[in-house]
Scaffold this motif. Structure first.
Motif, short mmCIF file in Angstrom:
data_model
loop_
_atom_site.label_atom_id
_atom_site.label_comp_id
_atom_site.label_asym_id
_atom_site.label_seq_id
_atom_site.Cartn_x
_atom_site.Cartn_y
_atom_site.Cartn_z
N CYS A 627 1.51 76.34 -26.02
CA CYS A 627 0.70 77.09 -27.00
C CYS A 627 1.17 78.53 -27.13
O CYS A 627 0.79 79.22 -28.07
N LYS A 628 1.94 79.01 -26.16
CA LYS A 628 2.43 80.39 -26.11
C LYS A 628 1.31 81.41 -25.96
O LYS A 628 1.51 82.60 -26.17
N ASP A 639 6.36 83.45 -20.56
CA ASP A 639 6.50 82.57 -21.73
C ASP A 639 6.73 81.15 -21.24
O ASP A 639 7.85 80.64 -21.24
N ARG A 774 10.88 72.66 -34.54
CA ARG A 774 9.82 73.00 -33.58
C ARG A 774 9.48 71.87 -32.61
O ARG A 774 9.40 72.11 -31.39
N SER A 812 3.79 77.70 -36.22
CA SER A 812 4.76 77.28 -35.23
C SER A 812 6.19 77.33 -35.76
O SER A 812 7.14 77.55 -35.00
N THR A 815 7.19 81.03 -35.91
CA THR A 815 7.42 81.47 -34.53
C THR A 815 8.81 81.10 -34.05
O THR A 815 9.43 81.86 -33.30
N ASP A 819 11.01 84.03 -32.62
CA ASP A 819 11.10 84.05 -31.15
C ASP A 819 12.25 83.20 -30.62
O ASP A 819 13.26 83.72 -30.16
N HIS A 868 0.00 79.87 -31.82
CA HIS A 868 1.19 80.67 -32.07
C HIS A 868 0.88 81.84 -32.98
O HIS A 868 1.47 82.92 -32.85
N MET A 872 1.89 85.06 -30.96
CA MET A 872 3.21 85.55 -31.34
C MET A 872 3.22 86.36 -32.63
O MET A 872 3.95 87.34 -32.76
N SER A 900 -2.02 70.79 -30.34
CA SER A 900 -0.78 71.45 -29.96
C SER A 900 0.45 70.57 -30.18
O SER A 900 1.09 70.11 -29.23
#
Length: 1013
Positions: A627-628, A639, A774, A812, A815, A819, A868, A872, A900
């Motif tokens: 889930c970050k 992380d 993802r 997501s 992200t 990231d 996310h 994030m 998730s």
């Protein structure tokens, strides 16, 4: 652990709780938040007091030591030891009794500090000590450490002292040899005589304690400062509580003994009235020592909190983009005092705040600036700046050299704090150390993490010399080695410098009275391990590993990644997003800290010896939802989603463990979806047919309770391709048509298209077949993930070079670009361009689209943030957009939805998935009025809501379209999703008509049944 098999079997047969002597469990409990590491013999998790009694009996029979542990957040090493660990925190967490008449509460040792105060809130009462870990630390830990906290000053305003010992009325305890007794906060001499006359082990203890008191009374009076002059004296045993003038207060005397004398079963706590209103004053000064000089004057105004932060701490937070909005609201200055007043009258607390500033000016104080804050939300944000001290100073930029505890909570009389800080700064300079200063200046307690070198013999020798000199310095100021965190191993051997040899011998006798066999947490506080042994980093010799991710914030080293966690334990909280699986399992191995510690032990190689092939690590990571939440919520930004992906990429590497089929089924959902989009009706029919569905679900490990998502009759890309171009000469924006929106919820992408076009933009799409990949990260399929991203960067290079924004609506996916992309390709300029130019729809509209003004929609909305998005991308733009629309918004603090990605679609995780959703989100959705919008941006979140409630959640793009769509139904009692469902039905009818046309054409060509022979 072969020698302890019989012990483990005997314990398992004797208690209802859990017994864990495996390598993974020992690794989990080998570390706390301190510099020390000691693997335990084994771990027990009792369900009852009877279990604890049995554990003591069996350990005594085997002659083995015991260590009681709550949240394991000790900074001094008192919650690690070579002993049998008793973890009270999972089951023994009840509030047993609330006595509002006498203002008392009785709790089990594992009760969480905040949960106790939540139970007391309806009665207007509070247990004042609130250490920075109050959201997850246990009362047993408070008692063991003699904890204080930010608002422990409040207790002094009600006649109590600031420490836990000053706020405990009675302790129900158990000695190593099995004697259970309840000890209260005072005994008359005749009561002591009666207990002695009764004989037995309790009579013996009382007799020896009274003899100890009488033998050392005068020396205790000379050496122990009065609490009103030195409120934060935490180091050493509380022998002063044995004195007649203190009432032979055994409940208080046993606080701060750090599990070295007895085990706490229950604690009865003294309560004070809580305040209903608070006003915060932030006062700026030129230096932190000058701020300290003003403490005595401010203390006289009787605030309920008085904290300090210095310039270095603020710089650390600014460079790490922490609390940016709050930091912008800070007044001018290089150091600050945060002064809080509390009471039942808002006008009175505001008046006290103004009088403080006037009084400081009248006294000739050199105030740089100040700010009075009466808004609770703004005050909370400013307090977070102070609470972030540990996290902000652990790996501060730009060097990111680790800063460690070791001299992090010394205390002096409040009137000496300014001078002490000056001298301590001088000592830092002498040794070439740096560290930010902050802490509870109102009670003379100074916090500071320091850049000790704890990884070389020379560095550790220098560390020892510094700490010895620092101990002499604080004693010269009439202070205490510890003002909050206790002695443990970090300061135990320094006690003689503070108390002298005579009282050190008295400490030794005090422990011997309670624990004659010396088996209760031995080697801590008295006759301790040396402060420079058992240091975990000196023995850290990780093996070298090649990784797919580069970890640029950790010197591109997974070995450094593995010690990023500092053990503070915030992941054990029920607030925020991290860690959803811990919130429902209450298992250390399913907390972010537990997983990080196992990775550390994996890299260390002593307890976990099979490296990337470790089943202990895989099992711990299995319930990580990726889930970050930890990236944002963890004080040091662990992380775990990225670490999990990296680990799984090795665990399932070539020639190693075999991947389950569902990894391919869910990981390559983009490929299967492109195939399914050719015949969506057929796929939906097959997936919905009971006999086929059951077999398919078994094949891909989907729980039978789940419904497979239904493919849309027409993909978004098909819809987009058949419509005429809009705004042909307007600025272009590229809409990222992610797999989920394209194939399952095209109406979301359609709504986003229409919103952007209404805002005056020309919408273009990326080439068909692109995917960010993802789902691949969840299974560690990083080779495929990198290949996906290579294709994306190549395909989007031209539009990115032209400055075209990439706008997404699935958090997501965005992200990945912001990231994972730069972590996998840190040196590729294309990756940086894509990362910098990828935006959520709300971010683009509110931050890049000029003076965009959204349409109004006077509705109520229940909004759940995708994990996310919260962790994030952050929700500021989403909040601003919905506020600008005029919506009446309730933002849920629900953590993760529990779906998730593929997590909720895996059979063995279904129960955990639903338990996470049922914590807050799903009940609130069911309770919402029909006309209330249910809004969330994530595909997973919408699927969880659709599966478990009668509601259909909307994306913010759909909410925007609702606002200007003339066809939506505004009848108050009509669910807002009805209009959107009508669109889906219309799309299905269009697909049916197209299918009929194709069928007719084929029939005309002779392809009807029986036409071919």
């Amino acid at each position: 652990m072969d020698g302890y098999h019989r012990l483990a079997e005997e314990l398992a047969a004797s208690i209802a709780g859990e017994v864990r002597f495996d390598a993974g469990s020992r690794a989990l409990y080998a570390n706390d938040a301190s510099n020390y590491r000691q693997p335990p013999i084994g771990v027990t998790i009792p369900r009852s007091v009877e279990d604890i009694v049995a554990i003591h009996r069996i350990c005594q029979a085997h002659g083995l030591p015991i260590l009681s542990r709550g949240a394991g957040t000790s900074l001094s090493g008192e919650t690690v030891n070579h002993a049998v660990v008793i973890d009270h925190s999972k089951y023994l967490d009840r509030v047993v009794n609330i006595d509002t008449v006498n203002r008392r509460v009785t709790v089990e040792a594992g009760a969480i500090n905040d949960k106790v105060n939540q139970a007391l809130a309806p009665y207007g009462l509070v247990f004042p000590p609130d250490p920075s870990t109050h959201e997850w630390c246990t009362i047993g830990g408070n008692v063991g450490n003699n904890s204080c906290g930010v608002h422990s000053v409040q207790a002094q305003c009600h006649g109590h002292g600031p420490r836990t010992c000053d706020n405990v009325q009675a302790l129900d305890i158990l000695t190593y040899d099995g004697v259970r007794m309840t000890l209260k906060d005072g005994y008359r001499e005749e009561e002591i005589d009666a207990i002695l006359a009764a004989g037995g082990r309790q009579g013996e203890i009382f007799d020896r304690l009274r003899r100890l008191r009488d033998a050392y009374a005068e020396r205790i009076r000379q050496a122990y400062p009065q609490v009103e002059h030195m409120p934060r004296r935490v180091s050493g045993y509380n022998l002063d509580d044995l004195l007649p003038e203190r009432g032979f207060n055994l409940a208080s005397a046993l606080c701060g003994t750090e599990g070295t004398c007895m085990t706490v079963l229950h604690a009865t706590l003294k309560l004070t009235e809580n305040v209903s209103h608070r006003t915060l004053v932030v006062v700026g000064f030129d230096s932190v020592e000058e701020a300290g000089d003003h403490v005595p004057l401010i203390v006289e105004t009787r605030p309920i909190a008085l904290e300090a932060i210095d310039k270095r701490l603020l710089e650390h937070e600014i460079r790490q983009h922490m609390h940016e909005t709050a930091l912008q609201r800070m007044p001018r200055g290089d150091a600050y005092l945060l002064v809080e007043y509390g009471g039942s009258d808002a006008d009175a607390t505001c008046r006290e705040a103004r009088e403080l500033i006037e009084g400081l000016r009248n006294a000739g104080s050199r105030i740089v600036d100040y700010r009075i804050v009466d808004d609770p939300a703004q005050a909370t944000a400013l307090w977070e700046v102070r609470k972030a001290g540990l996290g902000a100073t652990a790996f501060p930029p730009p060097e990111r050299t680790p800063h460690w505890p070791g001299w992090e909570d010394s205390a002096v009389p409040p009137e000496r704090v300014g001078d002490y800080v000056r001298d301590l700064k001088g000592l830092y300079r002498k040794y070439g150390y740096v560290g930010a200063f902050y802490g509870h200046f109102g009670q003379g307690c100074v916090h500071s993490r320091i850049d000790f070198d704890l990884q070389s013999e020379e560095g550790i020798a220098t560390y020892r010399r510094f700490v010895e000199e620092a101990a002499d310095l604080v004693v010269s100021h009439g202070g205490s080695l510890s003002g909050e965190h206790g002695d443990g191993q970090a300061r135990g051997e320094l006690l003689e410098r503070m108390y002298g040899p005579e009282l050190t011998e008295a400490f030794r006798e005090f422990k011997r009275i309670w624990d004659p066999q010396w088996k209760m947490n031995p080697g801590k506080v008295i006759d301790p391990y040396r402060l420079d042994e058992n240091l975990r980093m000196i023995d850290y010799t990780p093996w070298q590993v090649e990784t797919a991710f580069t970890f640029p914030d950790d010197e591109r080293s997974f070995a450094r990644v593995a010690f990023r966690c500092v053990g503070v334990g915030k992941c054990r909280s029920d607030n925020g997003t991290m860690c959803p699986s811990y919130m429902v399992t209450r298992e250390e191995k399913h907390s972010t800290r537990g997983r990080a510690r196992l990775l550390f032990e994996m890299m260390n190689g002593e307890l976990i010896t099979d490296g990337w092939q470790s089943d202990e690590v895989r099992e711990s990571l299995d319930l990580c939802l990726a889930c970050k939440g930890c990236v944002n919520d963890c004080p040091v930004n662990v992380d775990m989603a990225t670490y999990k992906a990296e680990f799984l990429s090795h665990y399932y590497g070539p020639g190693r463990h075999r991947r389950p089929l569902f990894h391919y089924a869910y990981g390559f959902i983009d490929r299967w979806s492109r195939l399914a989009s050719k015949v969506p009706a057929l796929v939906n029919f097959v997936s919905g047919a009971p006999w086929v569905s059951a077999a398919t679900k078994r094949l891909v490990s989907m729980p039978p309770q789940r419904r497979a998502p239904r493919y849309a009759p027409e993909t978004f890309q098909e819809w987009f391709a058949r419509r005429p171009e809009v705004n042909a000469h307007a600025p272009a924006v590229m809409l990222w048509a992610d797999t989920f929106s394209n194939h399952f919820y095209p109406e979301t992408a359609q709504a986003a298209t229409e919103v952007l076009e209404a805002a005056g933009y020309r919408v273009i799409l990326p080439p068909v077949g692109l995917c960010c990949g993802r789902p691949l990260y969840d299974f560690g399929m990083l080779g495929h993930a990198k290949a996906y991203l290579e294709r994306v960067m190549t395909a989007l290079d031209a539009p990115l070079a032209a400055g075209t924004p990439i706008i997404g609506f699935e958090p997501s996916c965005i992200t990945v670009f912001r990231d994972e992309l730069v972590n996998l390709f840190p040196d590729d300029p294309r990756a940086r361009r894509l990362s910098d130019n990828s935006l959520m729809l709300s971010e683009f509209l509110m931050q890049r689209a000029g003076n965009y003004r959204p349409p109004c929609l006077p509705r109520k909305a229940l909004v759940h943030g995708h994990c996310h998005h919260k962790s994030m991308l952050h929700l500021e733009a989403e909040k601003a957009l919905l506020e600008a629309m005029g919506l009446d918004v309730e933002w849920l603090d629900a953590g993760c939805c529990g779906m998730s990605g593929s997590f909720g679609y895996e059979r063995d995780k279904y129960e955990v998935s639903m338990a996470i959703g049922e914590r807050i989100l799903l009940p609130r959705v069911r309770e919402a009025e029909p006309q209330t919008l249910v809004v969330t941006s994530g595909f997973s979140c919408r699927q969880q809501i659709a599966d478990a409630t009668p509601r259909r959640a909307l994306h913010v793009a759909e909410v925007l379209r609702l606002a200007f769509d003339e066809g939506h139904d505004t009848t108050p009692d009509v669910p807002p999703e009805r209009g959107l469902e009508r669109r889906r039905v219309q799309a299905q009818r269009r697909a049916n008509r197209r299918a009929a046309v194709v069928a007719g054409a084929l029939a005309a060509l002779g392809w009807h049944r029986g036409a071919r022979r």
